[in-house]
Write a protein that holds these residues in place. Structure first.
Motif, PDB file in Angstrom:
ATOM      1  N   THR A   1       2.788  51.340  66.429  1.00  0.00           N
ATOM      2  CA  THR A   1       1.600  50.536  66.157  1.00  0.00           C
ATOM      3  C   THR A   1       1.857  49.500  65.076  1.00  0.00           C
ATOM      4  O   THR A   1       1.334  48.397  65.154  1.00  0.00           O
ATOM      5  CB  THR A   1       0.416  51.421  65.737  1.00  0.00           C
ATOM      6  OG1 THR A   1       0.887  52.485  64.919  1.00  0.00           O
ATOM      7  CG2 THR A   1      -0.291  51.999  66.936  1.00  0.00           C
TER       8      THR A   1
ATOM      9  N   LEU B   1      -2.589  53.874  62.915  1.00  0.00           N
ATOM     10  CA  LEU B   1      -1.829  52.890  62.153  1.00  0.00           C
ATOM     11  C   LEU B   1      -1.904  53.192  60.656  1.00  0.00           C
ATOM     12  O   LEU B   1      -0.896  53.276  59.970  1.00  0.00           O
ATOM     13  CB  LEU B   1      -2.382  51.488  62.426  1.00  0.00           C
ATOM     14  CG  LEU B   1      -1.756  50.345  61.634  1.00  0.00           C
ATOM     15  CD1 LEU B   1      -0.321  50.122  62.054  1.00  0.00           C
ATOM     16  CD2 LEU B   1      -2.551  49.066  61.826  1.00  0.00           C
TER      17      LEU B   1
ATOM     18  N   ALA C   1       1.098  46.177  73.779  1.00  0.00           N
ATOM     19  CA  ALA C   1       0.022  47.158  73.920  1.00  0.00           C
ATOM     20  C   ALA C   1       0.169  47.928  75.227  1.00  0.00           C
ATOM     21  O   ALA C   1      -0.089  49.128  75.290  1.00  0.00           O
ATOM     22  CB  ALA C   1      -1.337  46.458  73.876  1.00  0.00           C
TER      23      ALA C   1
ATOM     24  N   TRP D   1      -0.616  36.270  71.276  1.00  0.00           N
ATOM     25  CA  TRP D   1      -1.333  37.274  72.050  1.00  0.00           C
ATOM     26  C   TRP D   1      -0.572  37.691  73.296  1.00  0.00           C
ATOM     27  O   TRP D   1      -0.722  38.809  73.767  1.00  0.00           O
ATOM     28  CB  TRP D   1      -2.722  36.746  72.437  1.00  0.00           C
ATOM     29  CG  TRP D   1      -3.650  36.780  71.278  1.00  0.00           C
ATOM     30  CD1 TRP D   1      -3.320  37.061  69.982  1.00  0.00           C
ATOM     31  CD2 TRP D   1      -5.046  36.540  71.290  1.00  0.00           C
ATOM     32  NE1 TRP D   1      -4.437  37.009  69.192  1.00  0.00           N
ATOM     33  CE2 TRP D   1      -5.515  36.684  69.974  1.00  0.00           C
ATOM     34  CE3 TRP D   1      -5.961  36.209  72.288  1.00  0.00           C
ATOM     35  CZ2 TRP D   1      -6.849  36.520  69.627  1.00  0.00           C
ATOM     36  CZ3 TRP D   1      -7.287  36.041  71.949  1.00  0.00           C
ATOM     37  CH2 TRP D   1      -7.729  36.193  70.630  1.00  0.00           C
TER      38      TRP D   1
ATOM     39  N   THR E   1       2.988  50.504  74.864  1.00  0.00           N
ATOM     40  CA  THR E   1       2.595  51.675  74.057  1.00  0.00           C
ATOM     41  C   THR E   1       1.682  52.618  74.828  1.00  0.00           C
ATOM     42  O   THR E   1       1.589  53.784  74.505  1.00  0.00           O
ATOM     43  CB  THR E   1       1.848  51.274  72.771  1.00  0.00           C
ATOM     44  OG1 THR E   1       1.232  50.027  72.982  1.00  0.00           O
ATOM     45  CG2 THR E   1       2.746  51.211  71.588  1.00  0.00           C
ATOM     46  N   MET E   2       0.978  52.102  75.828  1.00  0.00           N
ATOM     47  CA  MET E   2       0.062  52.951  76.598  1.00  0.00           C
ATOM     48  C   MET E   2       0.792  53.949  77.488  1.00  0.00           C
ATOM     49  O   MET E   2       0.224  54.953  77.900  1.00  0.00           O
ATOM     50  CB  MET E   2      -0.806  52.082  77.506  1.00  0.00           C
ATOM     51  CG  MET E   2      -2.112  51.662  76.903  1.00  0.00           C
ATOM     52  SD  MET E   2      -2.923  50.529  78.020  1.00  0.00           S
ATOM     53  CE  MET E   2      -3.427  51.650  79.315  1.00  0.00           C
TER      54      MET E   2
ATOM     55  N   PHE F   1      12.903  49.843  69.962  1.00  0.00           N
ATOM     56  CA  PHE F   1      13.286  51.167  70.468  1.00  0.00           C
ATOM     57  C   PHE F   1      13.270  52.202  69.347  1.00  0.00           C
ATOM     58  O   PHE F   1      12.823  53.329  69.522  1.00  0.00           O
ATOM     59  CB  PHE F   1      14.669  51.094  71.114  1.00  0.00           C
ATOM     60  CG  PHE F   1      15.098  52.387  71.745  1.00  0.00           C
ATOM     61  CD1 PHE F   1      14.406  52.898  72.839  1.00  0.00           C
ATOM     62  CD2 PHE F   1      16.166  53.110  71.239  1.00  0.00           C
ATOM     63  CE1 PHE F   1      14.776  54.098  73.420  1.00  0.00           C
ATOM     64  CE2 PHE F   1      16.544  54.312  71.813  1.00  0.00           C
ATOM     65  CZ  PHE F   1      15.844  54.804  72.900  1.00  0.00           C
ATOM     66  N   ASN F   2      13.744  51.760  68.200  1.00  0.00           N
ATOM     67  CA  ASN F   2      13.751  52.644  67.037  1.00  0.00           C
ATOM     68  C   ASN F   2      12.336  53.093  66.676  1.00  0.00           C
ATOM     69  O   ASN F   2      12.083  54.272  66.411  1.00  0.00           O
ATOM     70  CB  ASN F   2      14.390  51.896  65.863  1.00  0.00           C
ATOM     71  CG  ASN F   2      14.792  52.841  64.768  1.00  0.00           C
ATOM     72  OD1 ASN F   2      15.125  53.996  65.031  1.00  0.00           O
ATOM     73  ND2 ASN F   2      14.733  52.374  63.544  1.00  0.00           N
TER      74      ASN F   2
ATOM     75  N   LEU G   1       3.667  46.829  66.641  1.00  0.00           N
ATOM     76  CA  LEU G   1       2.716  46.079  67.463  1.00  0.00           C
ATOM     77  C   LEU G   1       2.005  45.026  66.625  1.00  0.00           C
ATOM     78  O   LEU G   1       1.805  43.895  67.051  1.00  0.00           O
ATOM     79  CB  LEU G   1       1.700  47.073  68.038  1.00  0.00           C
ATOM     80  CG  LEU G   1       1.004  46.736  69.347  1.00  0.00           C
ATOM     81  CD1 LEU G   1       2.027  46.471  70.425  1.00  0.00           C
ATOM     82  CD2 LEU G   1       0.101  47.879  69.768  1.00  0.00           C
ATOM     83  N   LEU G   2       1.647  45.437  65.420  1.00  0.00           N
ATOM     84  CA  LEU G   2       0.942  44.530  64.517  1.00  0.00           C
ATOM     85  C   LEU G   2       1.822  43.325  64.188  1.00  0.00           C
ATOM     86  O   LEU G   2       1.336  42.203  64.083  1.00  0.00           O
ATOM     87  CB  LEU G   2       0.569  45.283  63.235  1.00  0.00           C
ATOM     88  CG  LEU G   2      -0.617  44.747  62.467  1.00  0.00           C
ATOM     89  CD1 LEU G   2      -1.875  44.762  63.311  1.00  0.00           C
ATOM     90  CD2 LEU G   2      -0.819  45.556  61.212  1.00  0.00           C
TER      91      LEU G   2
ATOM     92  N   ASN H   1      -1.763  56.481  68.397  1.00  0.00           N
ATOM     93  CA  ASN H   1      -2.379  55.180  68.182  1.00  0.00           C
ATOM     94  C   ASN H   1      -2.758  54.924  66.729  1.00  0.00           C
ATOM     95  O   ASN H   1      -3.316  53.889  66.417  1.00  0.00           O
ATOM     96  CB  ASN H   1      -3.626  55.031  69.063  1.00  0.00           C
ATOM     97  CG  ASN H   1      -3.250  54.835  70.513  1.00  0.00           C
ATOM     98  OD1 ASN H   1      -2.212  54.261  70.810  1.00  0.00           O
ATOM     99  ND2 ASN H   1      -4.070  55.329  71.415  1.00  0.00           N
TER     100      ASN H   1
ATOM    101  N   LEU I   1       1.614  40.473  72.147  1.00  0.00           N
ATOM    102  CA  LEU I   1       0.828  41.631  71.733  1.00  0.00           C
ATOM    103  C   LEU I   1       0.308  42.402  72.951  1.00  0.00           C
ATOM    104  O   LEU I   1       0.351  43.628  72.992  1.00  0.00           O
ATOM    105  CB  LEU I   1      -0.338  41.178  70.858  1.00  0.00           C
ATOM    106  CG  LEU I   1      -1.214  42.280  70.286  1.00  0.00           C
ATOM    107  CD1 LEU I   1      -0.387  43.264  69.491  1.00  0.00           C
ATOM    108  CD2 LEU I   1      -2.305  41.696  69.415  1.00  0.00           C
TER     109      LEU I   1
ATOM    110  N   LEU J   1      11.082  55.777  68.947  1.00  0.00           N
ATOM    111  CA  LEU J   1      11.544  57.115  68.551  1.00  0.00           C
ATOM    112  C   LEU J   1      10.774  57.619  67.331  1.00  0.00           C
ATOM    113  O   LEU J   1      10.400  58.790  67.259  1.00  0.00           O
ATOM    114  CB  LEU J   1      13.040  57.086  68.236  1.00  0.00           C
ATOM    115  CG  LEU J   1      13.986  57.068  69.429  1.00  0.00           C
ATOM    116  CD1 LEU J   1      15.419  57.067  68.941  1.00  0.00           C
ATOM    117  CD2 LEU J   1      13.746  58.263  70.328  1.00  0.00           C
ATOM    118  N   ASN J   2      10.527  56.717  66.397  1.00  0.00           N
ATOM    119  CA  ASN J   2       9.754  57.113  65.215  1.00  0.00           C
ATOM    120  C   ASN J   2       8.376  57.621  65.604  1.00  0.00           C
ATOM    121  O   ASN J   2       7.899  58.620  65.077  1.00  0.00           O
ATOM    122  CB  ASN J   2       9.602  55.929  64.259  1.00  0.00           C
ATOM    123  CG  ASN J   2      10.882  55.637  63.518  1.00  0.00           C
ATOM    124  OD1 ASN J   2      11.709  56.532  63.336  1.00  0.00           O
ATOM    125  ND2 ASN J   2      11.059  54.400  63.116  1.00  0.00           N
TER     126      ASN J   2
END
Lengths: 286, 466
Positions: free
Chosen positions: A236, A219, A257, A250, A260-261, A76-77, A239-240, A217, A253, A80-81
């Motif tokens: 991102t 990185l 993903a 996967w 994030t969309m 969540f942090n 996500l990595l 998106n 991930l 916000l970032n």
């Protein structure tokens, strides 16, 4: 006669809709794969293709992946970032680029052509060559790891395209509008703020979407200028981390993903109406 | 936008009077400056709740930039109009030029400078100078001086030189006697040890080479076009050039073509918004996400096993042999271009579609009265009308294709002859630390795009301005 014309029209319509549907489906297949994978248990993902998810053998779906991602440490942090990075990094370059685009399009000054040429040429500079010199400057300025550093970075790297696209739009606004404004005693500044900015709203909104997507998106820039500490890490880079130590997670991930969309899609739909008269609508008048 | 208008109006009213003018000239910049500086320190040091920080950060960033423009305009207006009108253009283009100069122009100029310089490291040059060659064979090896040895040792200190040296001394009977006698390692490094142990360490196996390169000392000799000549002689570079050409031709062509067809179809279909959203969706996916998606398409398992890649699953379903797609060059570059096309068609479609909507209705009418069919109208009315948009979209995607990095890096890492200039540059710069060679690749990329720049400048030529 009339009947055959309407029949022909109907066939045409059917054909148009059919072909478009086919293209759209093809385009969506990879995304569907992502969605299906994100809903499958870990073992199934590595054992069978996602299209086999409906087979008897593998028909188990779970929201466990999403739960794990959403409750993961710092998720969540980092959300916000990402917002903190993306919103100013979208608005600031557009603002600066709009001013510059107007300047290049409608104000005559010495060096105008040369400067514009440089801007267009800078479009192609790969940002990798700038990372180390800028990082050194940031260290001297004590800017490293601050949001300001990333905003400025995205502004610098995004400006050439922003200026190029906005110039193509502002350049083709009818000259007569500006002329009448100047006759009424407007200065370049008021003319820009009151006339050009509102007129360019569709173009600004369209570009805003693209810039937002790139920044959201991104990185490389945020990892280098902001870092990967959980206090400042963006989505991102989070996500990595989900890929896992052996690069095999996967199932997580894909869920990440998909999450994030959501924000970019919300932005897209909320600004969708501007596309009716979009970024380059003005540039087509010969 | 209304808010901005209101603010402008308000400011105009305040500054109507001379007193107001002078007051704003002093107070406004002072207040704004104070707030900006305070905001900066607050953001850098404060520990407020995240929400508050985000809000203030956004307010500070956006408001700060806006106020800088307004204040500068105010100050310019205070000046005599002759000077003011000379400065005014730079109020508009100045901030952009300053940022661009800092972030892109200076690094580019620096890269041009670097590209004329040598990357070869001290030790390599040292070796070359010490070996007198005839053709490719070394006919005489000159002894190394102590200074030269020390410079190598300086470099090697990072990789446990003393442990290694000490072990070698212990193994060697004559030398261990010296160690026992003087209680220290011999300061003058024996020639034998230097040539047989240290030099191979630097130039030997791949791993040592990597290790050495990370603690390199470049000579940075000026060699004019040496790096460029080296580039054109190297196989990796020629392959990257070929791949870049594949990207350059296929990327913009396919993305614009699909974008155009989809925009035209969507305009005439019953589900325009849905279709556009579906095509646009890939743009919203990060490269990391896209990488995973496409791994599920190109993935390979040996024949007979369960295929988890869609492409191989389709091929085996039709009785074909599964292929390890991403290892087949040059096909792998084409397959990677599809990922770019998949992601960028949405961009092309959005822009082209909005241009199509700008085609005046009466042009269609006129064409229909002339008896032109739908296909004819598209080819000879719509496409010529939106030519400018197609060129702009094509140019941007072309530049994107030239610069392409993320897709190649995340899918193959440049292996299997799928390298492009940007991955080559990245590897030279950040893995091998050959900063000068990396810069050379970047400059070659820059030169490659000059035709596009010239083309775009030409439209600037006949333009009138105030």
């Amino acid at each position: 006669m009339i009947k055959s014309v309407s029949l022909q029209k109907r066939i045409k319509k059917l054909l148009v809709n059919g072909i478009l549907l086919l293209i759209c489906l093809t385009w969506t297949v990879p995304t569907i794969g992502l969605l299906v994978t994100s809903l499958r248990p870990k073992d199934d993902v590595s054992k069978s293709g996602w299209w086999k998810a409906m087979d008897k053998e593998y028909r188990t779906f779970t929201v466990e992946n999403y739960k794990k991602v959403l409750t993961g440490r710092g998720f969540f942090n980092s959300f916000l970032n990402s917002l903190t990075v993306a919103i100013p990094a979208t608005i600031i370059p557009i603002l600066i680029a709009a001013f510059a685009a107007y300047g290049f399009a409608w104000i005559n000054f010495p060096g105008r052509k040369l400067f514009f040429m440089i801007v267009v040429a800078l479009l192609v500079v790969p940002l990798q060559i700038a990372l180390i010199p800028i990082l050194r400057d940031y260290l001297k300025l004590n800017l490293n790891g601050t949001f300001l550093a990333v905003w400025l970075g995205h502004t610098g790297f995004g400006l050439p395209l922003a200026i190029y696209l906005l110039f193509n739009y502002i350049n083709t606004l009818p000259k007569s509008i500006l002329e009448s404004a100047f006759i009424d005693g407007a200065t370049h500044f008021t003319c820009f703020i009151r006339l050009i900015l509102p007129l360019s709203l569709p173009a600004l909104a369209s570009f805003a979407i693209f810039q937002f997507l790139w920044v959201w998106n991104d990185l490389l820039v945020s990892v280098i200028f902001l870092g990967v500490e959980s206090k400042v890490a963006v989505l991102t880079s989070q996500l990595l981390n989900l890929i896992g130590e052996r690069g095999s997670d996967w199932h997580l991930l894909t869920a990440g993903a998909f999450i994030t969309m959501i924000v970019p899609l919300v932005v897209f739909f909320s600004l969708q109406k501007f596309f009716v008269k979009g970024l380059l609508a003005g540039s087509v008048k010969e | 936008m209304n808010h901005i208008n209101n603010i402008v109006a308000l400011f105009c009213r305040i500054t109507g009077s001379i007193i107001g003018k002078i007051l704003t000239a002093v107070i406004v910049p002072a207040i704004a400056g104070f707030l900006l500086v305070q905001g900066y320190f607050f953001l850098r040091d404060a520990n407020a709740p995240k929400f508050v920080m985000v809000f203030i950060a956004i307010l500070w960033g956006v408001g700060g930039i806006l106020s800088l423009y307004f204040i500068t305009n105010w100050l310019i207006n205070m000046l005599p109009s002759k000077i003011g009108s000379k400065l005014l253009p730079f109020l508009f283009v100045g901030p952009a030029l300053v940022i661009l100069t800092w972030y892109l122009l200076f690094p580019t100029i620096r890269s041009v400078y670097f590209s004329f310089h040598d990357d070869s490291k001290k030790v390599y040059t040292l070796l070359n100078e010490k070996h007198i060659r005839k053709g490719n064979t070394v006919i005489k090896k000159l002894p190394f001086t102590q200074d030269e040895k020390n410079s190598v040792i300086d470099i090697l200190k990072g990789i446990n030189f003393y442990d290694d040296y000490s072990k070698w001394i212990d193994k060697n009977e004559d030398m261990s006697a010296y160690k026992v006698e003087y209680g220290a390692l011999p300061k003058a490094i024996p020639e034998q040890y230097f040539v047989k142990e240290l030099i191979p360490k630097l130039t030997g196996g791949f791993q040592q080479q990597q290790m050495f390169r990370s603690i390199y000392q470049p000579t940075d000799r000026f060699i004019l076009l040496g790096n460029y000549i080296k580039a054109f002689k190297s196989r990796d570079f020629m392959i990257s050039l070929r791949n870049n050409l594949i990207w350059l031709i296929l990327g913009p062509t396919l993305a614009v073509l699909f974008g155009l067809v989809i925009a035209l179809l969507a305009d005439r279909s019953d589900f325009e918004i849905l279709a556009k959203a579906l095509i646009f969706m890939p743009m919203a996916i990060s490269f990391i996400g896209a990488g995973v998606i496409w791994k599920f398409i190109y993935a390979y398992q040996p024949s007979g096993e369960n295929q988890i890649g869609l492409l191989n699953a389709i091929i085996t379903a039709f009785g074909g042999q599964p292929q390890n797609w991403l290892t087949l060059s040059p096909l792998n570059s084409v397959l990677l271009v599809f990922i770019l096309v998949w992601m960028q068609t949405g961009y092309a479609m959005v822009l082209i579609s909005s241009a199509i909507k700008g085609v005046p209705e009466d042009l269609y009418e006129a064409a229909r009265i002339d008896g032109a069919g739908e296909m004819r109208i598209i080819l000879s009315v719509v496409i010529p009308y939106i030519k400018g948009t197609i060129i702009t979209v094509g140019t941007t995607i072309m530049i994107l294709s030239l610069k392409i990095f993320d897709i190649v890096y995340s899918m193959t890492g440049g292996n299997f002859n799928s390298d492009v200039l940007a991955t080559l540059q990245y590897r030279e710069m950040f893995v091998y630390k050959n900063y000068n060679m990396g810069s050379t690749y970047a400059i070659i990329l820059l030169i490659a795009v000059i035709p596009a720049v010239i083309y775009n400048i030409r439209q600037f030529k006949d333009k009138e301005a105030f």
